[in-house]
Motif scaffolding. Structure first.
Motif, short mmCIF file in Angstrom:
data_model
loop_
_atom_site.label_atom_id
_atom_site.label_comp_id
_atom_site.label_asym_id
_atom_site.label_seq_id
_atom_site.Cartn_x
_atom_site.Cartn_y
_atom_site.Cartn_z
N LYS A 35 0.82 -1.21 0.00
CA LYS A 35 0.00 0.00 0.00
C LYS A 35 0.86 1.26 0.00
N ASP A 36 1.99 1.21 0.72
CA ASP A 36 2.90 2.36 0.72
C ASP A 36 3.38 2.63 -0.70
N VAL A 37 3.85 1.58 -1.36
CA VAL A 37 4.38 1.73 -2.72
C VAL A 37 3.30 2.25 -3.66
N THR A 38 2.11 1.68 -3.59
CA THR A 38 1.00 2.09 -4.46
C THR A 38 0.68 3.57 -4.29
N ASN A 39 0.52 4.01 -3.04
CA ASN A 39 0.10 5.39 -2.78
C ASN A 39 1.20 6.41 -3.13
N GLU A 94 11.50 11.51 -8.50
CA GLU A 94 11.99 10.14 -8.61
C GLU A 94 11.72 9.43 -7.29
N HIS A 95 11.98 8.12 -7.25
CA HIS A 95 11.74 7.37 -6.02
C HIS A 95 12.74 6.25 -5.87
N ILE A 96 12.92 5.81 -4.64
CA ILE A 96 13.60 4.55 -4.36
C ILE A 96 12.74 3.77 -3.37
N ILE A 97 12.87 2.45 -3.42
CA ILE A 97 12.12 1.57 -2.52
C ILE A 97 13.11 0.85 -1.60
#
Length: 329
Positions: A108-112, A128-131
Motif C-alpha cells: 500500500k505504501d508503494v502504491t500510494n 523520482e523514487h527509491i524503494i
C-alpha cells in the motif's frame, strides 16, 4: 498497560501537533494534514520526502531536518497516507532540483507514493523514487525472502540527506539510494506484541517467555518462535543470518544500527550492543559506524532489530557522520 492519551481517534493528529510545538524552531505541521516539513526549505537542493503509517515513532517526522528529510507524511496507525496527502507534501517542498520519494517496501505504501509521483510528474514536477527493502527475514514455512522496508530506511534518509545537501542531482541520488539499499539488511525479533492506540488487544500472540524471529513492524508473524534464552543468543542468531546475506563479509567495513521496537529499555539495548560487539569481534568484522536507540518502532512492541550496511564507498561513511539537526537522529 494504561497509555497517556486522550481519544484514540485524535492520537495521530495530537502527536503531530506535539512534534510541531516541541520542535517549532525548525519544523512545522501543515494544518489538517499528516505532513511535518522543514521550516526553512532549501531551494538549491533536491527535496527528500518519506513517510508511512503512524505507530513507528519517531519515524518518519523525527528525520525531517537540515541534512535529512525535507518533509514526512504520516497516515493513520499502520496505514500509509493517501496519494493526495503525499502530493501536498511534494508541493510543499518541491524545488527546481526535484523531489526524491523514499518508500518502504509495503504494497500500500508503494502504491500510494507512486500514485502521488505520477500526479506530480503530470504537473511538471521532477520526481523520482527509491524503494527500501532491507528486511531479509523469510516467510514462515518457506524460504522466500520478504524484503519489507524497515529500520534500515533511516540510514537511507541520512546518507541521501547528506548527499542532497552536498548538491547531488536527482538522478545521482536515485542511483546512490539504490546502491545503499542493495548493501543493507535488517532482521528483527519480538519478545512481546505491541498494542495499537487505545486498545488492550495485542497485535499478535506470543506465549510467556517466547520470542519470535523475523517479526514485522506491523505485527507480521516471524519465521520461528521459541523460548527466550539470552540477549547473547538473540545477537548470535541475528548476526549469523545477516552475515549470510553477504558473499564476503570481510571485503568491506560495516555500519550497524540497533533499533528498539518501542517497548525495549535503553538498558536492554546496550546489553544487546555489548553482545553484538563481542560476537563481531570474534568474527573479525570491521565496524566503522554504530548507533543504538528507538529509530523505527512498532507502537510499544518489546523487541529489537539489527541492521548491517556494507560501506562500499568511503563517502557513505562521511554522509553518515555529517551533522544534521533532525531531532531523532
Amino acid at each position: 498497560m494504561t497509555q497517556i492519551i486522550n481519544k484514540p481517534k485524535d492520537a495521530v493528529s495530537q502527536v503531530l501537533n506535539g512534534v510541531a510545538f516541541i520542535h517549532q524552531d525548525k519544523l512545522e505541521r501543515l494544518k489538517n494534514t499528516g505532513i511535518i516539513k522543514i521550516k526553512e526549505n532549501k531551494t538549491d537542493q533536491v527535496a527528500l520526502i518519506s513517510g508511512g503509517g503512524s505507530g513507528h515513532e519517531p519515524a518518519h517526522f523525527g528525520y525531517v531536518g537540515d541534512g535529512m528529510l525535507s518533509a514526512s507524511v504520516s497516515g493513520p496507525i499502520f496505514i500509509p497516507p493517501k496519494a493526495a496527502e503525499i502530493l501536498k507534501a511534494i508541493h510543499s517542498v518541491a524545488t527546481e532540483k526535484g523531489v526524491l520519494l523514499i518508500i518502504k517496501n509495503f504494497e500500500k505504501d508503494v502504491t500510494n507514493f507512486l500514485e502521488a509521483k505520477e500526479l506530480a510528474v503530470a504537473e511538471g514536477i521532477k520526481v523520482e523514487h527509491i524503494i527500501v527493502n532491507d528486511d531479509c527475514s523469510i516467510e514462515e514455512g518457506s524460504y522466500k525472502k520478504r524484503r519489507r522496508g524497515v529500520a534500515g530506511t533511516i540510514l537511507v534518509h541520512k546518507i541521501l540527506g547528506a548527499a542532497a545537501k552536498e548538491g547531488k542531482s536527482l538522478a545521482e541520488l536515485k542511483i546512490l539510494g539504490e546502491e545503499v539499499v542493495a548493501s543493507m539488511n535488517t532482521l528483527g525479533v519480538a519478545l512481546a506484541s505491541g498494542k495499537t492506540i487505545g486498545s488492550e488487544k495485542p497485535v499478535f500472540s506470543l506465549e510467556k517467555n517466547e520470542i519470535s524471529f523475523g517479526i514485522g513492524i506491523h505485527g507480521e508473524s516471524g519465521y520461528r518462535s521459541e523460548p527466550f534464552f539470552s540477549s547473547e543468543y538473540l545477537a548470535n542468531e541475528l548476526i549469523n543470518k545477516l552475515l549470510t546475506q553477504y558473499s564476503n563479509h570481510h571485503q568491506y567495513p560495516f555500519a550497524l544500527m540497533i533499533n528498539g521496537l518501542g517497548g525495549t529499555t535503553v538498558m536492554e539495548q546496550y546489553i544487546f550492543a555489548n553482545d553484538v560487539k563481542r560476537l563481531l569481534d570474534l568474527e573479525g568484522i570491521n565496524i566503522v559506524f554504530q548507533k543504538s536507540g528507538n529509530f523505527m518502532t512498532s507502537t510499544n512492541m518489546a523487541g529489537i532489530s539489527l541492521t548491517f550496511l556494507e560501506i562500499k564507498e568511503k563517502v557513505w561513511l562521511n554522509y553518515l557522520n555529517e551533522i544534521t539537526n533532525a531531532f531523532a537522529w
